[in-house]
Design an enzyme around this catalytic site. Structure first.
Site, PDB file in Angstrom:
ATOM      1  N   SER A   7     -12.252   2.935  -6.425  1.00  0.00           N
ATOM      2  CA  SER A   7     -11.967   2.836  -4.993  1.00  0.00           C
ATOM      3  C   SER A   7     -13.166   3.310  -4.187  1.00  0.00           C
ATOM      4  CB  SER A   7     -10.756   3.725  -4.682  1.00  0.00           C
ATOM      5  OG  SER A   7     -10.617   3.893  -3.293  1.00  0.00           O
ATOM      6  N   TYR A  62      -5.261  11.559  -5.338  1.00  0.00           N
ATOM      7  CA  TYR A  62      -5.447  10.167  -5.759  1.00  0.00           C
ATOM      8  C   TYR A  62      -6.943   9.871  -5.911  1.00  0.00           C
ATOM      9  CZ  TYR A  62      -6.416   5.246  -4.837  1.00  0.00           C
ATOM     10  OH  TYR A  62      -6.951   3.993  -4.881  1.00  0.00           O
ATOM     11  N   LYS A  64      -9.625   8.995  -9.275  1.00  0.00           N
ATOM     12  CA  LYS A  64     -10.578   7.880  -9.400  1.00  0.00           C
ATOM     13  C   LYS A  64     -11.951   8.417  -9.798  1.00  0.00           C
ATOM     14  CE  LYS A  64      -7.713   4.593  -8.374  1.00  0.00           C
ATOM     15  NZ  LYS A  64      -7.239   3.694  -9.428  1.00  0.00           N
TER      16      LYS A  64
HETATM   17  C1  WQD Z   1      -6.797   1.458   7.502  1.00  0.00           C
HETATM   18  C2  WQD Z   1      -7.036   1.820   8.956  1.00  0.00           C
HETATM   19  C3  WQD Z   1      -6.048   3.909   9.586  1.00  0.00           C
HETATM   20  C4  WQD Z   1      -1.854   2.594   9.138  1.00  0.00           C
HETATM   21  C5  WQD Z   1      -6.424   3.773   1.880  1.00  0.00           C
HETATM   22  C6  WQD Z   1      -6.827   4.733   0.805  1.00  0.00           C
HETATM   23  C7  WQD Z   1      -7.781   4.079  -0.143  1.00  0.00           C
HETATM   24  C8  WQD Z   1      -7.156   2.839  -0.718  1.00  0.00           C
HETATM   25  C9  WQD Z   1      -6.686   1.917   0.353  1.00  0.00           C
HETATM   26  C10 WQD Z   1      -5.458   2.534  -2.368  1.00  0.00           C
HETATM   27  C11 WQD Z   1      -7.381   3.298   9.166  1.00  0.00           C
HETATM   28  C12 WQD Z   1      -5.399   2.762  10.356  1.00  0.00           C
HETATM   29  C13 WQD Z   1      -3.240   2.638   9.161  1.00  0.00           C
HETATM   30  C14 WQD Z   1      -1.139   2.692  10.356  1.00  0.00           C
HETATM   31  C15 WQD Z   1      -3.231   2.824  11.545  1.00  0.00           C
HETATM   32  N1  WQD Z   1      -6.093   3.242  -1.554  1.00  0.00           N
HETATM   33  N2  WQD Z   1      -3.927   2.755  10.350  1.00  0.00           N
HETATM   34  N3  WQD Z   1      -1.870   2.785  11.529  1.00  0.00           N
HETATM   35  O1  WQD Z   1      -7.038   4.688   4.730  1.00  0.00           O
HETATM   36  O2  WQD Z   1      -8.821   2.892   4.692  1.00  0.00           O
HETATM   37  O3  WQD Z   1      -7.551   3.402   2.647  1.00  0.00           O
HETATM   38  O4  WQD Z   1      -5.859   2.607   1.281  1.00  0.00           O
HETATM   39  O5  WQD Z   1      -4.763   2.240  -3.073  1.00  0.00           O
HETATM   40  O6  WQD Z   1      -8.139   4.964  -1.142  1.00  0.00           O
HETATM   41  O7  WQD Z   1      -7.419   5.881   1.401  1.00  0.00           O
HETATM   42  O8  WQD Z   1      -6.410   2.207   4.467  1.00  0.00           O
HETATM   43  O9  WQD Z   1      -4.689   0.709   5.387  1.00  0.00           O
HETATM   44  O10 WQD Z   1      -4.197   3.182   5.241  1.00  0.00           O
HETATM   45  O11 WQD Z   1      -5.851   2.366   6.925  1.00  0.00           O
HETATM   46  O12 WQD Z   1      -3.834   2.929  12.634  1.00  0.00           O
HETATM   47  O13 WQD Z   1       0.124   2.677  10.407  1.00  0.00           O
HETATM   48  O14 WQD Z   1      -5.815   1.599   9.691  1.00  0.00           O
HETATM   49  O15 WQD Z   1      -6.196   5.047  10.406  1.00  0.00           O
HETATM   50  O16 WQD Z   1      -8.318   3.349  10.219  1.00  0.00           O
HETATM   51  P1  WQD Z   1      -7.500   3.390   4.226  1.00  0.00           P
HETATM   52  P2  WQD Z   1      -5.187   2.097   5.467  1.00  0.00           P
END
Ligand code: WQD
Length: 338
Positions: A124, A149, A153
């Site tokens: 990741s 998590y 990784k």
């Molecule tokens: C993306 C953007 C949030 C939800 C995570 C893990 C990573 C990987 C993928 C996997 C950010 C914003 C999100 C919401 C929002 N893990 N957001 N409202 O955090 O980049 O990565 O998932 O299995 O290891 O850390 O992805 O989709 O959660 O967030 O505003 O309800 O969307 O703040 O900027 P992230 P995400």
């Protein structure tokens, strides 16, 4: 010769199974269905016309893996099996260390016993931590994961590095995923989160369909073009094709490589919401909330290494990702449940 997919019934694993079958590989899936559904196997067959062999087993239990290796000629493994819920991992870290490390150690031991020498690992972009400048490049220092998590990784990347160093003939490719979204264009397989989604796109699609009332945007004061967090969203079908290229590479080359799978483009939360609304002609109600702990301003990939080593690059657009995510959600409002 077959390719073993541990956790192959999950979101990325199922799309990879489809692309491997399309590329002519025999696919064997080992999955305990802890966060996936058996119907995925039927759907893969429906899409490809070929049914992957399926073992409902816990990959951490070596005796169960022996059966898979005894009954099939496994040429290489793609290791997806593991827990992936970031907030849960901060609450129950031992669950993550136990499962993610045990599945990996058992798989590696059995692979070595059976002389199966090529592995591709689901890593990741989280391994880059919060100190590196974007775009993230594979030779940047890794570390500083803010949750269990992410730590698993990193630990597994270290384990693989040591195993490759110590063994003649063993090769590993560690794929560092950015933000996989989208779904197969057939609408038959896609992401089916259990309960309230943590990730952006499933929350957007559930809001669009009315299961959630509105999307909370986690902070509008980031150092980005519109104040919301920027990420490298990649279509899961592109990501899956990256795995086909990676397992081919691992079976043909010795050593270990970490390779980013992203598009190289950064899109903000607002960019995604607007693209989704435009692509699908729907409205997403939103509200601005607080920052989510651990989130960084920007995260996107340098994609040169994947192009050079794997001859792979992402082809699908943010519009494709939005259309296919919505198509999947509309066709399967409750995921794989009836
Ligand atoms: C993306 C953007 C949030 C939800 C995570 C893990 C990573 C990987 C993928 C996997 C950010 C914003 C999100 C919401 C929002 N893990 N957001 N409202 O955090 O980049 O990565 O998932 O299995 O290891 O850390 O992805 O989709 O959660 O967030 O505003 O309800 O969307 O703040 O900027 P992230 P995400």
């Amino acid at each position: 010769m077959s390719i073993l997919l541990t956790g192959g019934a999950g979101f990325i694993g199922s799309h990879t199974a489809v692309e491997l079958i399309n590329a002519g590989y025999d696919v064997v899936i080992a999955d305990n269905l802890s966060n996936s559904n058996k119907k995925v196997i039927d759907r893969i067959e429906k899409i490809t016309g070929k049914r992957p062999k399926f073992y409902e087993i816990d990959v951490a239990i070596k005796e169960e893996l022996y059966k898979v290796f005894d009954e099939n000629n496994i040429e290489g493994a793609i290791h997806f099996a593991g827990f992936k819920c970031v907030p849960e991992s901060t609450k129950i870290p031992l669950k993550y260390y136990r499962n993610n490390l045990d599945t990996t150690l058992s798989l590696l031991e059995v692979m070595k016993e059976y002389n199966c020498n090529a592995i591709v690992f689901s890593s990741s972009a989280t391994v880059y931590g919060d100190k590196n400048p974007v775009p993230f490049k594979e030779d940047m220092p890794v570390g500083g994961a803010t949750n269990a998590y992410g730590s698993t990784k990193l630990m597994i990347e270290n384990i693989l590095t040591d195993v490759v160093k110590a063994s003649d003939g063993f090769s590993a490719v560690m794929l560092r995923y950015f933000n996989p979204i989208g779904a197969h264009p057939s609408g038959l397989i896609g992401e089916a989160p259990d309960g309230i989604p943590n990730n952006l796109m499933p929350y957007v699609t559930q809001t669009a369909i009315g299961v959630r009332d509105h999307l909370i945007i986690y902070g509008e004061d980031y150092n980005t073009h519109d104040g919301t967090g920027v990420r490298d969203y990649i279509h899961v079908v592109d990501l899956a094709r990256g795995h086909v290229a990676a397992i081919k590479y691992a079976t043909e080359h010795l050593g270990i490589e970490a390779i980013n799978l992203g598009t190289g483009n950064g899109n903000s939360v607002w960019d995604v919401v607007h693209a989704f609304e435009k692509a699908n002609n729907v409205k997403i109600p939103t509200a601005i909330g607080n920052r989510r702990p651990g989130d960084i301003d920007e995260c996107y990939a340098s994609v040169d290494k994947a192009a050079k080593l794997l001859n792979w690059h992402a082809e699908l657009t943010l519009e494709d990702m939005c259309k296919d995510s919505w198509n999947w959600q509309r066709n399967n409002p409750k995921g794989y449940e009836d």
